[in-house]
Scaffold this motif. Structure first.
Motif, PDB file in Angstrom:
ATOM      1  N   ARG A   1     -13.523  44.691   9.716  1.00 28.20           N
ATOM      2  CA  ARG A   1     -14.334  44.389  10.840  1.00 28.20           C
ATOM      3  C   ARG A   1     -14.709  45.644  11.646  1.00 28.20           C
ATOM      4  O   ARG A   1     -15.809  45.630  12.315  1.00 28.20           O
ATOM      5  CB  ARG A   1     -13.197  43.604  11.940  1.00 28.20           C
ATOM      6  CG  ARG A   1     -12.974  42.208  11.334  1.00 28.20           C
ATOM      7  CD  ARG A   1     -12.078  41.667  12.375  1.00 28.20           C
ATOM      8  NE  ARG A   1     -13.091  41.152  13.688  1.00 28.20           N
ATOM      9  CZ  ARG A   1     -12.654  40.756  14.730  1.00 28.20           C
ATOM     10  NH1 ARG A   1     -11.175  40.967  15.064  1.00 28.20           N
ATOM     11  NH2 ARG A   1     -13.439  40.796  15.715  1.00 28.20           N
TER      12      ARG A   1
ATOM     13  N   GLY B   1     -10.900  51.153  15.732  1.00 28.14           N
ATOM     14  CA  GLY B   1     -12.102  51.373  15.106  1.00 28.14           C
ATOM     15  C   GLY B   1     -12.730  52.836  15.108  1.00 28.14           C
ATOM     16  O   GLY B   1     -13.319  53.115  14.196  1.00 28.14           O
TER      17      GLY B   1
ATOM     18  N   GLU C   1     -18.037  38.994  13.230  1.00 28.43           N
ATOM     19  CA  GLU C   1     -16.863  39.533  13.012  1.00 28.43           C
ATOM     20  C   GLU C   1     -16.774  41.079  13.636  1.00 28.43           C
ATOM     21  O   GLU C   1     -16.057  41.728  13.408  1.00 28.43           O
ATOM     22  CB  GLU C   1     -16.690  39.807  11.587  1.00 28.43           C
ATOM     23  CG  GLU C   1     -16.329  38.511  10.995  1.00 28.43           C
ATOM     24  CD  GLU C   1     -16.058  38.553   9.285  1.00 28.43           C
ATOM     25  OE1 GLU C   1     -15.137  38.671   8.888  1.00 28.43           O
ATOM     26  OE2 GLU C   1     -17.124  38.920   8.488  1.00 28.43           O
ATOM     27  N   ALA C   2     -17.660  41.389  14.484  1.00 29.72           N
ATOM     28  CA  ALA C   2     -17.920  42.594  15.226  1.00 29.72           C
ATOM     29  C   ALA C   2     -16.864  42.719  16.043  1.00 29.72           C
ATOM     30  O   ALA C   2     -16.359  41.639  16.754  1.00 29.72           O
ATOM     31  CB  ALA C   2     -19.197  42.893  15.691  1.00 29.72           C
ATOM     32  N   VAL C   3     -16.370  43.782  16.522  1.00 23.46           N
ATOM     33  CA  VAL C   3     -15.199  43.979  17.483  1.00 23.46           C
ATOM     34  C   VAL C   3     -15.757  44.446  18.794  1.00 23.46           C
ATOM     35  O   VAL C   3     -16.419  45.652  18.836  1.00 23.46           O
ATOM     36  CB  VAL C   3     -14.318  45.275  17.017  1.00 23.46           C
ATOM     37  CG1 VAL C   3     -13.184  45.589  17.829  1.00 23.46           C
ATOM     38  CG2 VAL C   3     -13.726  44.791  15.626  1.00 23.46           C
ATOM     39  N   THR C   4     -15.754  43.653  19.639  1.00 27.86           N
ATOM     40  CA  THR C   4     -16.380  43.799  20.984  1.00 27.86           C
ATOM     41  C   THR C   4     -15.999  44.964  21.879  1.00 27.86           C
ATOM     42  O   THR C   4     -16.553  45.850  22.416  1.00 27.86           O
ATOM     43  CB  THR C   4     -16.380  42.652  21.894  1.00 27.86           C
ATOM     44  OG1 THR C   4     -16.951  41.484  21.167  1.00 27.86           O
ATOM     45  CG2 THR C   4     -16.983  42.703  23.249  1.00 27.86           C
TER      46      THR C   4
ATOM     47  N   MET D   1     -24.674  41.671  20.903  1.00 31.21           N
ATOM     48  CA  MET D   1     -23.908  42.411  21.913  1.00 31.21           C
ATOM     49  C   MET D   1     -23.488  41.682  22.998  1.00 31.21           C
ATOM     50  O   MET D   1     -24.608  41.074  23.756  1.00 31.21           O
ATOM     51  CB  MET D   1     -24.518  43.785  22.069  1.00 31.21           C
ATOM     52  CG  MET D   1     -24.160  44.523  23.113  1.00 31.21           C
ATOM     53  SD  MET D   1     -24.916  46.214  23.215  1.00 31.21           S
ATOM     54  CE  MET D   1     -24.009  47.098  22.005  1.00 31.21           C
TER      55      MET D   1
ATOM     56  N   ILE E   1     -17.551  48.116  20.447  1.00 29.07           N
ATOM     57  CA  ILE E   1     -18.746  48.451  21.010  1.00 29.07           C
ATOM     58  C   ILE E   1     -19.146  48.673  22.403  1.00 29.07           C
ATOM     59  O   ILE E   1     -19.638  49.708  22.695  1.00 29.07           O
ATOM     60  CB  ILE E   1     -19.482  46.915  21.113  1.00 29.07           C
ATOM     61  CG1 ILE E   1     -19.738  46.324  19.328  1.00 29.07           C
ATOM     62  CG2 ILE E   1     -20.927  47.075  21.706  1.00 29.07           C
ATOM     63  CD1 ILE E   1     -20.304  44.980  19.229  1.00 29.07           C
TER      64      ILE E   1
ATOM     65  N   VAL F   1     -25.453  40.757  17.098  1.00 28.09           N
ATOM     66  CA  VAL F   1     -24.136  41.251  16.994  1.00 28.09           C
ATOM     67  C   VAL F   1     -23.440  40.191  15.833  1.00 28.09           C
ATOM     68  O   VAL F   1     -23.368  39.067  16.063  1.00 28.09           O
ATOM     69  CB  VAL F   1     -23.387  41.030  18.195  1.00 28.09           C
ATOM     70  CG1 VAL F   1     -22.020  41.505  17.696  1.00 28.09           C
ATOM     71  CG2 VAL F   1     -24.083  41.884  19.261  1.00 28.09           C
TER      72      VAL F   1
ATOM     73  N   HIS G   1     -23.225  47.904  12.291  1.00 29.05           N
ATOM     74  CA  HIS G   1     -24.173  47.134  13.094  1.00 29.05           C
ATOM     75  C   HIS G   1     -24.638  48.346  14.366  1.00 29.05           C
ATOM     76  O   HIS G   1     -25.879  48.200  14.615  1.00 29.05           O
ATOM     77  CB  HIS G   1     -23.381  46.148  13.998  1.00 29.05           C
ATOM     78  CG  HIS G   1     -23.952  45.555  15.349  1.00 29.05           C
ATOM     79  ND1 HIS G   1     -25.369  45.026  15.444  1.00 29.05           N
ATOM     80  CD2 HIS G   1     -23.645  45.839  16.442  1.00 29.05           C
ATOM     81  CE1 HIS G   1     -25.722  44.849  16.535  1.00 29.05           C
ATOM     82  NE2 HIS G   1     -24.785  45.119  17.264  1.00 29.05           N
TER      83      HIS G   1
ATOM     84  N   THR H   1     -18.746  46.660  12.586  1.00 27.76           N
ATOM     85  CA  THR H   1     -19.033  46.975  13.738  1.00 27.76           C
ATOM     86  C   THR H   1     -19.867  48.299  13.873  1.00 27.76           C
ATOM     87  O   THR H   1     -20.921  48.483  14.399  1.00 27.76           O
ATOM     88  CB  THR H   1     -17.831  47.003  14.906  1.00 27.76           C
ATOM     89  OG1 THR H   1     -17.127  45.782  14.594  1.00 27.76           O
ATOM     90  CG2 THR H   1     -18.370  47.326  16.325  1.00 27.76           C
TER      91      THR H   1
END
Length: 638
Positions: free
Chosen positions: A427, A395, A26-29, A1, A32, A23, A434, A431
């Motif tokens: 993705r 998302g 491929e997580a979508v910031t 993160m 988050i 994190v 996560h 996220t």
């Protein structure tokens, strides 16, 4: 993160799914960060200044502005000057979880009936890692009433449902619980409950039960504690040596004896802090099949809980909650346990019958119709430019892909339901997994109870008047006339919402005012929905007031057919008003909204041509919010 986003409270700081975990690449910031903003707004009871969000999240102000602009475009927040306010439409995220869960639809009526019968608050809860989260509340209206809300997260060890859920924990869950207790010794990560610093106290009323408990431990040293032997010399927390003296008084190694308070009328000794005996309570709950909360959350609050099982596993826990002014914990158990057992049996029967019906008539897994998200996000991006964050909007939409008949979805089904590309949906799911909002097993995804933490608690107590307020303000500003919301009480209307203009000559009515329904536009649209409207005592308030019952009934028939009422100087000379009904999800009229003005402002024809379309559009927006807010709860009319 990103380092500038603090972990969300109440998520369990030691959890691998928590916000402090590594994190994924491929997580979508933006997703988050957007969820962090929603969590902070939820913890702030639904409203925070933008500068406050900047401080609490650690995000740059420009980032906060872009996130709130995107959420406002989505309808999830409302920007009110320098404040961001959670909006009822955000509840569609929690609704997706509740619909997929099925339990509220099947069991809410049972809980409500039990609350009515016992005249006590009744709740349904599900486990959420090392906590419990409410999915239904049937509360009693008293001076001292339960303040917990749907979606509130409580530490398992300070509740009655917690030990029951913990009977199904394994080593991993117990390790997470111990880590969270050590990392958050005051339960600051659970805003819904007071801090944990208060020690457990036992008085004379509790001594006999506690002696019996200790005696049982001494005579049976293999009482089950998380599947392991429990001895009387073992600490109730993490296995440290503990000298068990009279009534389980803690020895000097842990805490000094607590002096008796003068005038207390009973002895009190210091014990481990709240929740330290959780493993023992879990062993007892496994043996008994029920659990008590004797003022673990706060003084005076007691609860009795039993699990509702489906296919051998705990589906949820039902609790009867009271106050010590009405019941002691022991009295609650002795008096209400037999009735609670009956209610649980009925709930489990309901679940079995539903499962049998679903098995008897198998249907293909339902998928939501494509949401048109691509078109909407494209138009939003074109209108707002860089202030709109497409990845955040996409998302959050993934959560709404789930629902009734769609509890488990694979990647392809999520992409089809949202209209997103598979790569984009993947993705977003990575996220959300996560952050702990979805779980994945064999390439199938499910929502978790944590979704209810996105705005549901503060919004679950929203009334119809609060839902309507911003829409009334907007309508008044557009038309430059007074706008009101009212409900029907017998043969009168009661004003529950009001926005006045600042004209020299305007309509001045305050919230709470009652007027006869028959000579008002507000009253007529609500009377028209009744099979037998009360049409007695029709007094002539002006020369134009309709007082003939047959003629008024014909007027109501026309109102019902046309969907609006226009009253011209029947309540007061010079006052003209047009109103339309507000309907709940089932179509029943629950309120009405009107626009009132002096007769010199507009002719009746101009009211229909100019005011009515704007009024209908505003009421349509109120109904959209009402339908989302009322899907799994009763929205108070006032």
């Amino acid at each position: 993160m990103p380092s500038n986003v603090a972990p969300a409270p109440g998520t369990g700081t030691s959890s691998a799914a928590g916000a402090e975990a590594v994190v994924p690449a491929e997580a979508v910031t933006p997703l988050i960060r957007g969820i962090a903003v929603l969590r902070r707004l939820t913890d702030a009871d639904g409203v925070s200044s933008l500068s406050g969000l900047e401080r609490s999240t650690g995000l740059a102000r420009s980032t906060v502005d872009r996130i709130t602009a995107t959420l406002a475009r989505r309808g999830y927040v409302r920007l009110d000057g320098r404040d961001a306010v959670l909006a009822p439409r955000l509840m569609e995220l929690g609704n997706a979880y509740l619909a997929a869960l099925r339990l509220p639809r099947l069991l809410d009526a049972h809980a409500d009936a039990l609350a009515d019968e016992l005249d006590e608050s009744v709740s349904l809860a599900v486990g959420d890692q090392d906590g419990i989260r409410f999915i239904h509340q049937a509360t009693r209206r008293r001076a001292m009433s339960l303040s917990f809300r749907i979606g509130d997260l409580l530490p398992a060890e300070r509740t009655a449902p917690g030990p029951l859920f913990a009977t199904e924990w394994g080593d991993r869950e117990w390790a997470r619980w111990h880590e969270r207790r050590a990392a958050d010794p005051e339960d600051r990560g659970f805003p819904a409950v007071p801090a944990r610093s208060r020690p457990i106290e036992y008085g004379e009323d509790d001594q006999n039960d506690e002696k019996d408990r200790i005696g049982a431990n001494r005579t049976n040293p293999t009482n089950r504690k998380n599947g392991k032997a429990l001895t009387a010399a073992q600490d109730l927390t993490v296995g440290k040596d503990l000298t068990v003296g009279k009534d389980l008084t803690v020895g000097k190694s842990l805490a000094a004896d607590r002096p008796e308070e003068p005038g207390a009328g009973r002895s009190a000794r210091r014990l481990p802090t709240l929740g330290d005996d959780f493993e023992q309570r879990t062993a007892e709950a496994r043996e008994a099949g029920w659990a008590l909360d004797d003022q673990l959350i706060e003084p005076g609050l007691v609860a009795l809980s039993m699990p509702v099982r489906e296919a051998g596993r705990i589906a949820c826990v039902v609790s009867v909650v009271s106050h010590t002014s009405r019941h002691t914990a022991a009295d609650l158990r002795d008096t209400l346990l037999p009735r609670l057992r009956e209610a649980v049996a009925a709930m489990e029967r309901e679940l079995r019958e539903a499962q049998h019906a679903e098995s008897a008539t198998p249907t293909p897994r339902a998928t939501a119709a494509p949401s048109g998200l691509a078109v909407w996000t494209g138009a939003s991006k074109q209108e707002l430019g860089r202030e709109f964050i497409e990845s955040l909007a996409r998302g959050l939409t993934v959560i709404t892909a789930f629902g009734e008949g769609r509890a488990e979805l694979n990647l392809t089904e999520v992409a089809q339901a949202t209209g997103l590309a598979r790569a984009t949906a993947r993705r977003a799911l990575i996220t959300l997994e996560h952050l702990g909002y979805v779980t994945a097993h064999d390439r199938v995804f499910r929502l978790t109870p944590r979704v209810l933490g996105l705005g549901f608690p503060p919004l679950s107590r929203t009334s119809l008047a609060e839902i309507a307020a911003p829409h009334l303000t907007e309508l008044s500003q557009r038309l430059h006339d007074s706008v009101s919301l009212a409900v029907l009480t017998g043969d009168e209307i009661q004003y529950t919402g009001r926005v006045s203009t600042s004209r020299v000559m305007s309509v001045h009515i305050t919230i709470g005012t009652r007027l006869p329904a028959y000579p008002t536009a507000l009253g007529r649209v609500m009377l028209a929905d009744l099979p037998e409207p009360p049409l007695t005592e029709l007094l002539p308030l002006t020369p134009r007031t309709i007082t003939d019952p047959a003629r008024l009934k014909a007027v109501l028939d026309r109102v019902r057919e046309e969907g609006y009422a226009l009253v011209d100087e029947e309540l007061e000379v010079g006052l003209r008003s047009v109103a339309v009904p507000v309907r709940e999800r089932g179509g029943r009229v629950v309120a009405a909204v009107n626009v009132a003005m002096h007769s010199s402002r507009r002719t009746p024809e101009e009211c229909v041509a100019e005011v009515l379309p704007e009024l209908r559009a505003a009421v349509g927006r109120i109904e959209e919010d009402l339908w989302v807010a009322g899907r799994f709860r009763r929205v108070p009319r006032t």
